[in-house]
Design a protein around this motif. Structure first.
Motif, PDB file in Angstrom:
ATOM      1  N   ALA A   1       0.867  -1.180   0.000  1.00 21.80           N
ATOM      2  CA  ALA A   1       0.000   0.000   0.000  1.00 21.80           C
ATOM      3  C   ALA A   1       0.903   1.230   0.000  1.00 21.80           C
ATOM      4  O   ALA A   1       2.118   1.132   0.220  1.00 21.80           O
ATOM      5  CB  ALA A   1      -0.917   0.001   1.220  1.00 21.80           C
ATOM      6  N   SER A   2       0.319   2.386  -0.221  1.00 19.92           N
ATOM      7  CA  SER A   2       1.099   3.622  -0.284  1.00 19.92           C
ATOM      8  C   SER A   2       1.594   4.032   1.096  1.00 19.92           C
ATOM      9  O   SER A   2       1.001   3.671   2.122  1.00 19.92           O
ATOM     10  CB  SER A   2       0.245   4.752  -0.871  1.00 19.92           C
ATOM     11  OG  SER A   2      -0.173   4.441  -2.185  1.00 19.92           O
ATOM     12  N   TYR A   3       2.671   4.826   1.095  1.00 18.93           N
ATOM     13  CA  TYR A   3       3.170   5.373   2.351  1.00 18.93           C
ATOM     14  C   TYR A   3       2.039   6.093   3.090  1.00 18.93           C
ATOM     15  O   TYR A   3       1.263   6.835   2.494  1.00 18.93           O
ATOM     16  CB  TYR A   3       4.295   6.377   2.096  1.00 18.93           C
ATOM     17  CG  TYR A   3       5.622   5.751   1.713  1.00 18.93           C
ATOM     18  CD1 TYR A   3       6.428   5.153   2.669  1.00 18.93           C
ATOM     19  CD2 TYR A   3       6.073   5.789   0.394  1.00 18.93           C
ATOM     20  CE1 TYR A   3       7.651   4.589   2.330  1.00 18.93           C
ATOM     21  CE2 TYR A   3       7.296   5.224   0.039  1.00 18.93           C
ATOM     22  CZ  TYR A   3       8.077   4.623   1.015  1.00 18.93           C
ATOM     23  OH  TYR A   3       9.274   4.063   0.666  1.00 18.93           O
ATOM     24  N   GLY A   4       1.965   5.867   4.401  1.00 15.83           N
ATOM     25  CA  GLY A   4       0.993   6.569   5.210  1.00 15.83           C
ATOM     26  C   GLY A   4      -0.376   5.931   5.294  1.00 15.83           C
ATOM     27  O   GLY A   4      -1.246   6.433   6.010  1.00 15.83           O
TER      28      GLY A   4
ATOM     29  N   LEU B   1       6.755  -0.246   9.414  1.00 21.91           N
ATOM     30  CA  LEU B   1       5.918   0.945   9.541  1.00 21.91           C
ATOM     31  C   LEU B   1       6.729   2.216   9.310  1.00 21.91           C
ATOM     32  O   LEU B   1       7.927   2.281   9.601  1.00 21.91           O
ATOM     33  CB  LEU B   1       5.291   0.992  10.935  1.00 21.91           C
ATOM     34  CG  LEU B   1       4.465  -0.231  11.351  1.00 21.91           C
ATOM     35  CD1 LEU B   1       3.954  -0.053  12.775  1.00 21.91           C
ATOM     36  CD2 LEU B   1       3.310  -0.454  10.392  1.00 21.91           C
ATOM     37  N   SER B   2       6.051   3.258   8.830  1.00 25.95           N
ATOM     38  CA  SER B   2       6.688   4.573   8.701  1.00 25.95           C
ATOM     39  C   SER B   2       6.574   5.370   9.986  1.00 25.95           C
ATOM     40  O   SER B   2       7.426   6.212  10.287  1.00 25.95           O
ATOM     41  CB  SER B   2       6.060   5.361   7.548  1.00 25.95           C
ATOM     42  OG  SER B   2       4.670   5.578   7.775  1.00 25.95           O
TER      43      SER B   2
ATOM     44  N   PRO C   1       6.905   0.239  -0.240  1.00 26.39           N
ATOM     45  CA  PRO C   1       6.164   0.327   1.018  1.00 26.39           C
ATOM     46  C   PRO C   1       5.128  -0.789   1.136  1.00 26.39           C
ATOM     47  O   PRO C   1       4.408  -1.083   0.187  1.00 26.39           O
ATOM     48  CB  PRO C   1       5.493   1.701   0.951  1.00 26.39           C
ATOM     49  CG  PRO C   1       5.423   2.022  -0.506  1.00 26.39           C
ATOM     50  CD  PRO C   1       6.648   1.407  -1.114  1.00 26.39           C
ATOM     51  N   HIS C   2       5.090  -1.406   2.301  1.00 34.38           N
ATOM     52  CA  HIS C   2       4.112  -2.465   2.548  1.00 34.38           C
ATOM     53  C   HIS C   2       4.064  -2.771   4.036  1.00 34.38           C
ATOM     54  O   HIS C   2       4.967  -2.399   4.787  1.00 34.38           O
ATOM     55  CB  HIS C   2       4.443  -3.734   1.752  1.00 34.38           C
ATOM     56  CG  HIS C   2       5.669  -4.450   2.199  1.00 34.38           C
ATOM     57  ND1 HIS C   2       6.956  -4.060   1.823  1.00 34.38           N
ATOM     58  CD2 HIS C   2       5.844  -5.535   3.017  1.00 34.38           C
ATOM     59  CE1 HIS C   2       7.839  -4.879   2.364  1.00 34.38           C
ATOM     60  NE2 HIS C   2       7.199  -5.781   3.106  1.00 34.38           N
ATOM     61  N   LEU C   3       3.025  -3.446   4.435  1.00 32.69           N
ATOM     62  CA  LEU C   3       2.919  -3.975   5.785  1.00 32.69           C
ATOM     63  C   LEU C   3       3.257  -5.451   5.753  1.00 32.69           C
ATOM     64  O   LEU C   3       2.636  -6.217   5.006  1.00 32.69           O
ATOM     65  CB  LEU C   3       1.494  -3.796   6.333  1.00 32.69           C
ATOM     66  CG  LEU C   3       1.205  -4.512   7.662  1.00 32.69           C
ATOM     67  CD1 LEU C   3       1.982  -3.870   8.802  1.00 32.69           C
ATOM     68  CD2 LEU C   3      -0.288  -4.544   7.961  1.00 32.69           C
TER      69      LEU C   3
END
Length: 316
Positions: free
Chosen positions: A195-198, A237-238, A275-277
């Motif tokens: 998924a996108s950042y944030g 995570l960011s 980016p990903h979880l």
């Protein structure tokens, strides 16, 4: 602050083996000035971590005292269940219903005995009594956390949710068990949700935050444990939700952090992959912990409605 409606339903659900024991916990907790939820948490942790040998010796739900402790030191009959003899030898076994028998498999006798022991052992410190029972700092931590879960959400809180806010674009890659090379040969112990950042990351279960911080593989990560000893691992995570702290209770749909690309290096490393979880699930028997494939759960949770909240669970 009101909790979501599903919490009330969870508190009244009668499907769990402990649901019928709640009145007993409360009755003897009140009689001995012991928090009922601590009694329930001791039983839950003991049941989840029983060895096969212990289960054969005590094939009933909950904490099982050793025979000599129950019957009394020096009692020539370690399996004694006659309450007057047990009292004579200073045993912990109690007769709850006045039949002159103290039966370890009788829920009222057993829970009364446990409550009385905690009251006498703990004084003002119930954690000390839990230590005496288990002789394990992990048990002390988890019993305390399980008790807070029970007080807040009920004995068997039901409901899970997908760990990403589904209003955002995402793609799931079911790669559990695939090979990984960073840090040495190993397998992928989870599923990646790109998924996108944030993009908001959500607690998927009722539980507590057991771990936060940096890991060279997972970057900024969070570990949540529920009262069935299932551990949910969120990595790369960011950022974390602003108010989230280790020890906090969480509920399904609560924002706990945001998608990023951290990891594979010292603290602050980011951008080595999209980016990903990374989402993992683990079971723990008290003797070993292992990862299992979360794909089936994720596919189920994807199909369910989702309520997202940024409100923390009130402290207890």
């Amino acid at each position: 602050m009101a909790l979501p409606a599903q919490t009330d339903a969870a508190q009244t659900r009668a499907g769990h083996p402990q649901a019928q024991l709640v009145p007993v916990y409360k009755a003897y907790g009140e009689a001995y000035d012991v928090d009922w939820s601590v009694l329930a948490a001791i039983d839950r942790y003991a049941e989840l971590t029983k060895s096969n040998e212990a289960r054969e010796r005590a094939p009933y739900y909950g904490y099982a005292m050793d025979d000599p402790a129950w019957s009394g030191p020096g009692n020539p009959n370690p399996q004694d269940v006659f309450a007057p003899t047990i009292a004579l030898f200073g045993g912990l076994g109690q007769d709850a219903d006045g039949d002159r028998l103290a039966l370890p498999f009788d829920p009222e006798d057993r829970i009364k005995s446990l409550a009385r022991f905690i009251d006498e052992e703990a004084g003002e410190d119930e954690e000390q009594a839990v230590w005496t029972l288990f002789q394990d700092p992990v048990a002390v931590e988890r019993v305390s956390a399980f008790a807070r879960i029970f007080r807040t959400f009920g004995i068997d809180p039901q409901g899970h949710t997908f760990p990403i806010d589904k209003r955002y674009n995402y793609t799931v890659k079911h790669t559990f068990g695939a090979g990984r090379s960073y840090g040495g040969r190993r397998i992928h112990e989870g599923v990646d949700i790109f998924a996108s950042y944030g993009t908001p990351v959500l607690a998927c279960a009722y539980g507590y935050v057991e771990l936060m911080g940096w890991n060279r593989f997972g970057g900024w990560r969070i570990g949540i444990r529920d009262a069935n000893n299932t551990y949910y691992y969120y990595a790369h995570l960011s950022a974390y939700a602003k108010s989230l702290r280790v020890g906090d209770l969480v509920r399904p749909g609560q924002v706990i952090g945001y998608v990023g690309s951290t990891g594979y290096g010292p603290p602050g490393t980011a951008g080595k992959f999209p980016p990903h979880l990374h989402f993992g699930m683990y079971k723990d028997t008290g003797r070993r912990e292992w990862a299992f494939n979360p794909s089936g759960y994720l596919l189920q949770w994807q199909r369910q409605p989702q309520i997202v909240t940024r409100s923390p669970v009130p402290a207890t």
